[in-house]
Design a protein around this motif. Structure first.
Motif, PDB file in Angstrom:
ATOM      1  N   ASN A   1      25.837   1.547  29.763  1.00 31.33           N
ATOM      2  CA  ASN A   1      26.153   1.283  31.166  1.00 31.33           C
ATOM      3  C   ASN A   1      26.274   2.553  31.987  1.00 31.33           C
ATOM      4  OD1 ASN A   1      27.165  -1.709  30.860  1.00 31.33           O
ATOM      5  ND2 ASN A   1      28.183  -0.568  29.244  1.00 31.33           N
ATOM      6  N   GLU A   2      25.913   2.437  33.242  1.00 33.59           N
ATOM      7  CA  GLU A   2      26.263   3.412  34.271  1.00 33.59           C
ATOM      8  C   GLU A   2      27.014   2.604  35.310  1.00 33.59           C
ATOM      9  OE1 GLU A   2      25.716   6.722  34.268  1.00 33.59           O
ATOM     10  OE2 GLU A   2      24.635   6.607  32.369  1.00 33.59           O
ATOM     11  N   PHE A   3      28.240   2.985  35.638  1.00 32.31           N
ATOM     12  CA  PHE A   3      29.082   2.215  36.555  1.00 32.31           C
ATOM     13  C   PHE A   3      29.545   3.185  37.630  1.00 32.31           C
ATOM     14  CE2 PHE A   3      32.255  -0.629  38.055  1.00 32.31           C
ATOM     15  CZ  PHE A   3      32.047  -1.870  37.464  1.00 32.31           C
ATOM     16  N   LEU A   4      28.983   3.069  38.817  1.00 32.88           N
ATOM     17  CA  LEU A   4      29.252   4.006  39.902  1.00 32.88           C
ATOM     18  C   LEU A   4      30.000   3.325  41.036  1.00 32.88           C
ATOM     19  CD1 LEU A   4      25.648   5.477  40.073  1.00 32.88           C
ATOM     20  CD2 LEU A   4      27.582   6.424  38.812  1.00 32.88           C
ATOM     21  N   LEU A   5      30.805   4.090  41.756  1.00 35.63           N
ATOM     22  CA  LEU A   5      31.498   3.607  42.944  1.00 35.63           C
ATOM     23  C   LEU A   5      31.051   4.478  44.109  1.00 35.63           C
ATOM     24  CD1 LEU A   5      33.617   1.664  44.078  1.00 35.63           C
ATOM     25  CD2 LEU A   5      35.361   3.365  43.509  1.00 35.63           C
ATOM     26  N   ALA A   6      30.501   3.857  45.158  1.00 29.30           N
ATOM     27  CA  ALA A   6      29.950   4.592  46.298  1.00 29.30           C
ATOM     28  C   ALA A   6      30.590   4.124  47.597  1.00 29.30           C
ATOM     29  CB  ALA A   6      28.438   4.382  46.377  1.00 29.30           C
ATOM     30  N   ALA A   7      30.929   5.075  48.447  1.00 31.78           N
ATOM     31  CA  ALA A   7      31.460   4.753  49.776  1.00 31.78           C
ATOM     32  C   ALA A   7      30.324   4.252  50.653  1.00 31.78           C
ATOM     33  CB  ALA A   7      32.090   5.988  50.407  1.00 31.78           C
ATOM     34  N   GLY A   8      30.597   3.239  51.460  1.00 33.65           N
ATOM     35  CA  GLY A   8      29.611   2.702  52.401  1.00 33.65           C
ATOM     36  C   GLY A   8      29.618   3.524  53.667  1.00 33.65           C
ATOM     37  N   GLU A   9      29.008   4.701  53.599  1.00 34.11           N
ATOM     38  CA  GLU A   9      29.009   5.629  54.729  1.00 34.11           C
ATOM     39  C   GLU A   9      27.720   6.429  54.754  1.00 34.11           C
ATOM     40  OE1 GLU A   9      32.282   8.283  54.014  1.00 34.11           O
ATOM     41  OE2 GLU A   9      31.299   9.243  52.342  1.00 34.11           O
ATOM     42  N   ASP A  10      27.438   7.024  55.890  1.00 37.22           N
ATOM     43  CA  ASP A  10      26.317   7.961  56.024  1.00 37.22           C
ATOM     44  C   ASP A  10      26.934   9.325  56.254  1.00 37.22           C
ATOM     45  OD1 ASP A  10      24.061   9.434  56.530  1.00 37.22           O
ATOM     46  OD2 ASP A  10      23.682   8.526  58.493  1.00 37.22           O
ATOM     47  N   ILE A  11      26.864  10.207  55.270  1.00 37.80           N
ATOM     48  CA  ILE A  11      27.487  11.531  55.416  1.00 37.80           C
ATOM     49  C   ILE A  11      26.829  12.350  56.517  1.00 37.80           C
ATOM     50  CG2 ILE A  11      28.383  11.604  53.076  1.00 37.80           C
ATOM     51  CD1 ILE A  11      26.050  13.478  52.352  1.00 37.80           C
ATOM     52  N   ALA A  12      25.599  11.992  56.907  1.00 38.55           N
ATOM     53  CA  ALA A  12      24.934  12.680  58.015  1.00 38.55           C
ATOM     54  C   ALA A  12      25.375  12.136  59.375  1.00 38.55           C
ATOM     55  CB  ALA A  12      23.414  12.545  57.873  1.00 38.55           C
ATOM     56  N   ARG A  13      26.072  10.995  59.357  1.00 40.02           N
ATOM     57  CA  ARG A  13      26.565  10.349  60.570  1.00 40.02           C
ATOM     58  C   ARG A  13      25.446  10.021  61.560  1.00 40.02           C
ATOM     59  NH1 ARG A  13      32.190  10.539  60.453  1.00 40.02           N
ATOM     60  NH2 ARG A  13      33.052  12.177  59.150  1.00 40.02           N
ATOM     61  N   VAL A  14      24.289   9.603  61.036  1.00 39.46           N
ATOM     62  CA  VAL A  14      23.161   9.250  61.880  1.00 39.46           C
ATOM     63  C   VAL A  14      22.835   7.762  61.772  1.00 39.46           C
ATOM     64  CG1 VAL A  14      20.703   9.673  62.303  1.00 39.46           C
ATOM     65  CG2 VAL A  14      22.203  11.580  61.683  1.00 39.46           C
ATOM     66  N   ALA A  15      22.770   7.257  60.552  1.00 38.83           N
ATOM     67  CA  ALA A  15      22.422   5.844  60.342  1.00 38.83           C
ATOM     68  C   ALA A  15      23.607   4.939  60.610  1.00 38.83           C
ATOM     69  CB  ALA A  15      21.945   5.650  58.906  1.00 38.83           C
ATOM     70  N   HIS A  16      23.302   3.744  61.085  1.00 40.45           N
ATOM     71  CA  HIS A  16      24.348   2.730  61.264  1.00 40.45           C
ATOM     72  C   HIS A  16      24.524   2.011  59.920  1.00 40.45           C
ATOM     73  CE1 HIS A  16      26.816  -0.450  62.841  1.00 40.45           C
ATOM     74  NE2 HIS A  16      26.010  -1.323  62.256  1.00 40.45           N
ATOM     75  N   ILE A  17      25.713   2.061  59.376  1.00 42.09           N
ATOM     76  CA  ILE A  17      26.020   1.377  58.121  1.00 42.09           C
ATOM     77  C   ILE A  17      26.605   0.017  58.491  1.00 42.09           C
ATOM     78  CG2 ILE A  17      27.345   1.449  55.983  1.00 42.09           C
ATOM     79  CD1 ILE A  17      25.212   3.652  56.176  1.00 42.09           C
ATOM     80  N   ALA A  18      26.036  -1.042  57.927  1.00 41.61           N
ATOM     81  CA  ALA A  18      26.469  -2.412  58.248  1.00 41.61           C
ATOM     82  C   ALA A  18      27.952  -2.603  57.949  1.00 41.61           C
ATOM     83  CB  ALA A  18      25.640  -3.415  57.464  1.00 41.61           C
ATOM     84  N   ASP A  19      28.595  -3.363  58.815  1.00 40.26           N
ATOM     85  CA  ASP A  19      30.011  -3.678  58.609  1.00 40.26           C
ATOM     86  C   ASP A  19      30.181  -4.813  57.635  1.00 40.26           C
ATOM     87  OD1 ASP A  19      30.611  -1.754  60.502  1.00 40.26           O
ATOM     88  OD2 ASP A  19      30.536  -3.179  62.141  1.00 40.26           O
TER      89      ASP A  19
END
Length: 113
Positions: free
Chosen positions: A95-113
């Protein structure tokens, strides 16, 4: 959370290569309910994958879960209810089990709410 600051959703990205399938039926039946009871939502659980680019081998199964917060994801992962199912998955699969923040570190793309 400061006023006006939106809470960031978190995503678990899980790659599974089953080595012993005996754990799968109980895991799917019981863990699906546990995830949903704790506020998680399955975005995909599939073996239908296509490589578009890259060198890594495709996982046998890809799972993406959405959580309302990092805390809810971590609380689920560390819960006593999930512990035996997590142990069976770890024993019966690579297994690979990752946890990722729902964000754009470049602050350009709109991340869905």
């Amino acid at each position: 959370m400061p006023f006006g600051e939106a809470q960031v959703k978190y995503y678990c990205v899980v790659e599974v290569e089953t080595t012993d399938p005996s754990w799968v039926p109980a895991y799917v039946q019981n863990v699906t309910k546990l995830v949903e009871q704790r506020g998680g939502r399955y975005l995909t659980r599939t073996s239908r994958l296509e490589k578009i680019e890259g060198e890594r081998a495709l996982p046998q199964i890809l799972v993406i879960l959405e959580w309302p917060s990092k805390e809810s994801a971590v609380t689920f992962y560390q819960s006593e209810e999930y512990r035996p199912y997590r142990a069976s998955r770890i024993a019966g699969a690579k297994n690979e089990f990752l946890l990722a923040a729902g964000e754009d570190i470049a602050r350009v793309a709109h991340i869905a709410d």
